[in-house]
Design a protein around this motif. Structure first.
Motif, short mmCIF file in Angstrom:
data_model
loop_
_atom_site.label_atom_id
_atom_site.label_comp_id
_atom_site.label_asym_id
_atom_site.label_seq_id
_atom_site.Cartn_x
_atom_site.Cartn_y
_atom_site.Cartn_z
N GLU A 367 -0.92 3.75 -29.32
CA GLU A 367 -1.02 3.11 -30.62
C GLU A 367 -1.79 1.79 -30.53
O GLU A 367 -1.38 0.87 -29.84
N ALA A 368 -2.91 1.72 -31.19
CA ALA A 368 -3.70 0.50 -31.20
C ALA A 368 -3.08 -0.50 -32.17
O ALA A 368 -2.59 -0.12 -33.22
N VAL A 369 -3.11 -1.76 -31.80
CA VAL A 369 -2.55 -2.82 -32.64
C VAL A 369 -3.68 -3.74 -33.07
O VAL A 369 -4.49 -4.19 -32.24
N ALA A 370 -3.77 -3.97 -34.38
CA ALA A 370 -4.82 -4.87 -34.89
C ALA A 370 -4.34 -6.32 -34.66
O ALA A 370 -3.40 -6.77 -35.30
N VAL A 371 -4.99 -6.99 -33.74
CA VAL A 371 -4.59 -8.35 -33.36
C VAL A 371 -5.78 -9.28 -33.51
O VAL A 371 -6.86 -9.02 -32.97
N GLU A 372 -5.57 -10.37 -34.22
CA GLU A 372 -6.63 -11.39 -34.36
C GLU A 372 -6.51 -12.37 -33.22
O GLU A 372 -5.40 -12.78 -32.84
N ASP A 373 -7.65 -12.77 -32.66
CA ASP A 373 -7.65 -13.75 -31.58
C ASP A 373 -7.30 -15.12 -32.15
O ASP A 373 -7.42 -15.37 -33.36
N VAL A 374 -6.83 -15.98 -31.26
CA VAL A 374 -6.48 -17.35 -31.67
C VAL A 374 -7.72 -18.22 -31.57
O VAL A 374 -8.65 -17.95 -30.82
N ASP A 375 -7.73 -19.31 -32.33
CA ASP A 375 -8.87 -20.23 -32.32
C ASP A 375 -8.85 -21.10 -31.07
O ASP A 375 -7.77 -21.42 -30.58
#
Length: 375
Positions: A367-375
């Motif tokens: 299962e792929a997880v949509a994760v946004e990178d941190v700044d």
């Protein structure tokens, strides 16, 4: 049922579901019956190597199935106890049962991770290679921090760490290093760490105290024994010798004892300089090459599970698997699973188990997880 108890129940059920899915429960039960029958056959013991393989598989399956059933039974009994305590208004009994449920949740998570380490080479020792990305001193210092992080992680687990190859940074840290980590399931745990690691911090080397982003890569491949055959054509190798270098002491030599081997068809390069003898360094480098070629074969056969290791990627933006932010806030975030920690100091001191467990689980679920990178 109170929220705390329900949270424990959900954790346990999720672990059990993943275990059954990973084992392919019905197939696992049939396979265990087959292995038990083979163990009873005296002919098996005429071939010690085959008998050892059968016993190893049988033990792994039996342990996983037994642990799963035990957790299921204990979960059912504890939930019934909580419901009984609630009906009778026995708060003390309910509190004890919830505590037991919490302990069971921890055990379920531990058993889940243990069961997931059933790959062909998961039980083996491992090589872990670290390379600094572009950025000079910043990235080299970050690579040195990663070297310490993985050394501390291994030590926390009672594993032994040997420095196989080491190239010091120009001012701080390292340009590259290869660690040999020896311990149970060393490769199984560490294999999910392959990839690019990103650090964000106020640079200690910048007089203007500006924030810098640094990258370093980690590459993990298993140590293989003589039972695993890897064919290497000597004519396809280029072997170079050079003078060992380092911070001094045992890491420096006055002769060309260090060895670098290049496998021309694949472009794989391995090197060793930790021994004073060129012969010993060559033997260790050859072992690394066999391990790298074997890991390459595993990556091809298990494309989904080992996609990160199939080819090296650029050490920079867009390829990182985890970000470590030290300023202006404190956060470590895995970009594959979404697991985070607000204590980067602990993570950099080797507290990696939660990240590894999540990545291992993801390999099973896919299962792929949509994760946004941190700044």
């Amino acid at each position: 049922m109170r929220a705390e108890a329900q949270a424990h129940v959900d954790t346990i059920k999720d672990a059990l579901e993943l275990l059954r899915r990973f084992l392919d429960w019905d197939r696992a039960l049939r396979r265990l019956d087959e292995l038990n029958a083979r163990v009873e056959d005296q002919a098996l013991w005429n071939d010690p190597k085959q008998a050892q393989a059968v016993m190893r598989e049988r033990r792994r399956l039996d342990e996983a199935i037994t642990a799963t059933r035990a957790i299921e039974n204990e979960l059912s009994g504890t939930v019934e106890l909580i419901e009984l305590a609630e009906m009778e208004g026995d708060e003390e009994l309910e509190k004890e049962a919830v505590t037991s449920l919490g302990d069971l949740a921890k055990r379920a998570e531990a058993d889940k991770v243990k069961a997931l380490l059933a790959g062909e080479a998961d039980a083996n020792d491992t090589y872990l290679e670290i390379n600094a990305g572009a950025g000079g001193t910043e990235s080299q210092d970050w690579a040195g921090m990663l070297q310490r992080m993985y050394t501390r992680w291994a030590e926390r687990r009672g594993m032994k760490v040997e420095l196989v190859d080491y190239h010091a940074g120009e001012q701080a840290g390292i340009k590259s290093a290869t660690l040999l980590i020896k311990g149970e399931n060393a490769y199984g745990y560490a294999k999910v760490e392959s990839g690019v690691h990103r650090l964000v911090r106020i640079s200690p080397y910048d007089s203007a105290a500006r924030r810098h982003t640094s990258f370093s890569s980690v590459w993990v491949y298993p140590v293989i024994d003589d039972n695993i055959e890897v064919e290497i054509n000597e004519s396809e190798l280029r072997i170079d010798t050079y003078r060992a270098s380092g911070a001094g002491g045992q890491h420096i030599n006055t002769t060309d004892s260090a060895v670098r081997i290049t496998h021309l068809p694949t472009g794989i390069v391995v090197q060793c300089q930790n021994q004073r003898s060129q012969h010993k360094n060559k033997a260790e480098a050859y072992n690394q090459l066999r391990a790298r070629l074997y890991e390459r074969e595993l990556a091809e056969r298990e494309a989904v599970a080992n996609a990160e290791n199939a080819t090296k990627t650029d050490i920079g933006w867009g390829h990182q698997i985890r970000s470590y932010v030290l300023q202006p806030y404190q956060l470590v975030k895995d970009l594959r699973t979404g697991v985070t920690s607000t204590a980067p100091g602990d993570v950099l001191d080797g507290d990696l188990d939660a990240f590894m467990a999540a990545a291992l689980s993801q390999r099973v679920t896919g299962e792929a997880v949509a994760v946004e990178d941190v700044d």
